[in-house]
Design a protein around this motif. Structure first.
Motif, PDB file in Angstrom:
ATOM      1  N   LEU A  10       1.007  -1.180   0.031  1.00 36.66           N
ATOM      2  CA  LEU A  10       0.028  -0.126   0.331  1.00 36.66           C
ATOM      3  C   LEU A  10       1.008   0.859  -0.191  1.00 36.66           C
ATOM      4  CD1 LEU A  10      -2.245  -0.743   3.181  1.00 36.66           C
ATOM      5  CD2 LEU A  10      -3.081  -1.262   0.258  1.00 36.66           C
ATOM      6  N   LYS A  11       0.487   2.337  -0.776  1.00 32.41           N
ATOM      7  CA  LYS A  11       0.576   3.668  -0.590  1.00 32.41           C
ATOM      8  C   LYS A  11       0.717   3.893   1.282  1.00 32.41           C
ATOM      9  CE  LYS A  11       0.987   5.016  -5.427  1.00 32.41           C
ATOM     10  NZ  LYS A  11       0.447   6.095  -5.771  1.00 32.41           N
ATOM     11  N   LYS A  12       1.685   4.717   1.828  1.00 33.66           N
ATOM     12  CA  LYS A  12       1.820   4.797   3.000  1.00 33.66           C
ATOM     13  C   LYS A  12       0.552   6.144   3.394  1.00 33.66           C
ATOM     14  CE  LYS A  12       4.776   7.602   6.051  1.00 33.66           C
ATOM     15  NZ  LYS A  12       5.230   8.939   5.932  1.00 33.66           N
ATOM     16  N   LYS A  13      -0.184   6.728   2.574  1.00 34.22           N
ATOM     17  CA  LYS A  13      -0.857   7.523   2.515  1.00 34.22           C
ATOM     18  C   LYS A  13      -2.349   6.531   2.792  1.00 34.22           C
ATOM     19  CE  LYS A  13      -2.514   8.029  -2.481  1.00 34.22           C
ATOM     20  NZ  LYS A  13      -2.751   8.997  -3.412  1.00 34.22           N
ATOM     21  N   ALA A  14      -2.376   5.363   2.252  1.00 33.14           N
ATOM     22  CA  ALA A  14      -3.269   4.326   2.551  1.00 33.14           C
ATOM     23  C   ALA A  14      -3.353   3.587   3.610  1.00 33.14           C
ATOM     24  CB  ALA A  14      -3.520   3.234   0.961  1.00 33.14           C
ATOM     25  N   VAL A  15      -2.549   3.298   4.123  1.00 36.15           N
ATOM     26  CA  VAL A  15      -2.345   2.828   5.697  1.00 36.15           C
ATOM     27  C   VAL A  15      -3.299   3.866   6.650  1.00 36.15           C
ATOM     28  CG1 VAL A  15      -0.840   1.511   7.095  1.00 36.15           C
ATOM     29  CG2 VAL A  15      -0.494   2.146   4.570  1.00 36.15           C
ATOM     30  N   PRO A  16      -3.887   3.094   7.637  1.00 39.81           N
ATOM     31  CA  PRO A  16      -4.096   3.690   9.570  1.00 39.81           C
ATOM     32  C   PRO A  16      -3.529   4.633  10.203  1.00 39.81           C
ATOM     33  CG  PRO A  16      -5.666   1.902   8.523  1.00 39.81           C
ATOM     34  CD  PRO A  16      -4.158   1.505   7.058  1.00 39.81           C
ATOM     35  N   LYS A  21       2.009   4.185  13.285  1.00 37.87           N
ATOM     36  CA  LYS A  21       2.593   4.660  14.846  1.00 37.87           C
ATOM     37  C   LYS A  21       3.356   3.545  15.226  1.00 37.87           C
ATOM     38  CE  LYS A  21       0.286   8.672  16.343  1.00 37.87           C
ATOM     39  NZ  LYS A  21      -1.058   9.455  17.308  1.00 37.87           N
ATOM     40  N   VAL A  22       2.517   2.515  15.029  1.00 41.77           N
ATOM     41  CA  VAL A  22       3.605   1.066  15.410  1.00 41.77           C
ATOM     42  C   VAL A  22       5.104   0.730  14.543  1.00 41.77           C
ATOM     43  CG1 VAL A  22       3.503  -1.839  15.414  1.00 41.77           C
ATOM     44  CG2 VAL A  22       1.776  -0.262  15.437  1.00 41.77           C
ATOM     45  N   VAL A  23       4.719   0.765  13.389  1.00 43.61           N
ATOM     46  CA  VAL A  23       6.341   0.955  12.530  1.00 43.61           C
ATOM     47  C   VAL A  23       7.373   2.272  13.047  1.00 43.61           C
ATOM     48  CG1 VAL A  23       6.892   1.348  11.116  1.00 43.61           C
ATOM     49  CG2 VAL A  23       5.101   0.078  10.099  1.00 43.61           C
ATOM     50  N   GLU A  24       6.795   2.933  13.443  1.00 42.85           N
ATOM     51  CA  GLU A  24       7.830   4.615  13.990  1.00 42.85           C
ATOM     52  C   GLU A  24       8.529   3.793  16.046  1.00 42.85           C
ATOM     53  OE1 GLU A  24       9.946   7.746  14.721  1.00 42.85           O
ATOM     54  OE2 GLU A  24       9.260   6.490  13.076  1.00 42.85           O
ATOM     55  N   ALA A  25       7.799   2.889  16.330  1.00 40.60           N
ATOM     56  CA  ALA A  25       7.687   2.437  17.671  1.00 40.60           C
ATOM     57  C   ALA A  25       8.541   1.109  16.531  1.00 40.60           C
ATOM     58  CB  ALA A  25       6.390   2.603  18.153  1.00 40.60           C
ATOM     59  N   LYS A  26       8.312   0.002  16.325  1.00 43.14           N
ATOM     60  CA  LYS A  26       9.725  -0.410  16.820  1.00 43.14           C
ATOM     61  C   LYS A  26      10.299  -0.363  15.935  1.00 43.14           C
ATOM     62  CE  LYS A  26       8.408  -4.443  13.950  1.00 43.14           C
ATOM     63  NZ  LYS A  26       7.050  -4.643  12.520  1.00 43.14           N
ATOM     64  N   ARG A  27      10.683   1.128  14.966  1.00 41.84           N
ATOM     65  CA  ARG A  27      12.542   1.862  14.486  1.00 41.84           C
ATOM     66  C   ARG A  27      12.469   2.865  15.868  1.00 41.84           C
ATOM     67  NH1 ARG A  27      13.750   6.215  13.990  1.00 41.84           N
ATOM     68  NH2 ARG A  27      12.333   7.099  14.261  1.00 41.84           N
ATOM     69  N   LEU A  28      11.484   3.370  16.483  1.00 41.22           N
ATOM     70  CA  LEU A  28      12.804   3.577  18.219  1.00 41.22           C
ATOM     71  C   LEU A  28      13.242   2.598  19.358  1.00 41.22           C
ATOM     72  CD1 LEU A  28       9.972   6.104  18.918  1.00 41.22           C
ATOM     73  CD2 LEU A  28      11.873   6.844  17.570  1.00 41.22           C
ATOM     74  N   LEU A  29      12.249   0.983  18.670  1.00 45.65           N
ATOM     75  CA  LEU A  29      13.008   0.246  19.579  1.00 45.65           C
ATOM     76  C   LEU A  29      14.383  -0.300  18.709  1.00 45.65           C
ATOM     77  CD1 LEU A  29      10.074  -1.774  20.241  1.00 45.65           C
ATOM     78  CD2 LEU A  29      11.457  -1.012  22.368  1.00 45.65           C
ATOM     79  N   GLU A  30      14.270  -0.690  17.528  1.00 44.87           N
ATOM     80  CA  GLU A  30      15.252  -1.028  17.198  1.00 44.87           C
ATOM     81  C   GLU A  30      16.129   0.090  17.076  1.00 44.87           C
ATOM     82  OE1 GLU A  30      14.314  -2.055  12.644  1.00 44.87           O
ATOM     83  OE2 GLU A  30      12.866  -4.297  13.942  1.00 44.87           O
ATOM     84  N   SER A  31      16.274   1.319  17.451  1.00 42.40           N
ATOM     85  CA  SER A  31      17.254   1.736  17.229  1.00 42.40           C
ATOM     86  C   SER A  31      18.080   1.958  18.733  1.00 42.40           C
ATOM     87  CB  SER A  31      17.225   3.319  16.750  1.00 42.40           C
ATOM     88  OG  SER A  31      16.382   4.342  17.362  1.00 42.40           O
ATOM     89  N   ASP A  32      17.434   1.231  19.072  1.00 47.35           N
ATOM     90  CA  ASP A  32      17.940   1.586  21.001  1.00 47.35           C
ATOM     91  C   ASP A  32      17.564   3.171  21.040  1.00 47.35           C
ATOM     92  OD1 ASP A  32      18.284  -1.132  21.229  1.00 47.35           O
ATOM     93  OD2 ASP A  32      20.103  -0.674  20.547  1.00 47.35           O
TER      94      ASP A  32
END
Length: 147
Positions: A10-16, A21-32
């Protein structure tokens, strides 16, 4: 009827927003950059329950997925030839097996973890995963890591 997993791009604009925000939280966790899941979810503005609900079902699509590794875990019947069929699907898609680990079957079902190298010649990875999931005797398949 057994529900089969389907994968979509999907294009980003179609994703709820909650999924982004879940993807962003996962990125924060992976980056320590955060110390805990609670810190990550607080920072992006979602509940921990939303994070846990969706964390295994959304991940960013990278155009440079070729030349990367994926690790999948699956539960499958302990039947002669079934693992060979799965490996055959991977071979047809021109991916390279890096590791295979199979547990001792319990009640006729084994857990198998495969690490697969996605090569420049590899076909559509989503199709490869779907073909494996459709094999009779495969109960569950999940991508657990991408490198």
């Amino acid at each position: 009827m057994v529900e089969k997993y389907q994968y979509f791009v999907l294009k980003k604009k179609a994703v709820p927003e909650v999924l982004l925000k879940v993807v962003e939280a996962k990125r924060l966790l992976e980056s320590d950059k955060v110390a805990s899941i609670q810190d990550a979810t607080d920072q992006v503005g979602i509940s921990r329950s939303s994070f846990y609900k969706y964390k295994d079902d959304i991940f960013p699509f990278h155009d440079n997925a070729r030349g990367r590794n994926i690790t999948v875990v699956m539960q499958m019947d302990d039947e002669p030839g079934l693992l060979s069929e799965v490996l055959g699907v991977i071979a047809v898609h021109k991916a390279n097996i890096l590791t295979i680990h199979q547990s001792i079957p319990i009640n006729g079902v084994a857990s198998v973890t495969l690490s697969v190298d996605i090569l420049p010649t590899t076909g559509d990875v989503s199709n490869m995963i779907e073909e494996i999931e459709e094999k009779e005797g495969i109960h569950y398949l999940k991508i657990i890591a991408r490198e």
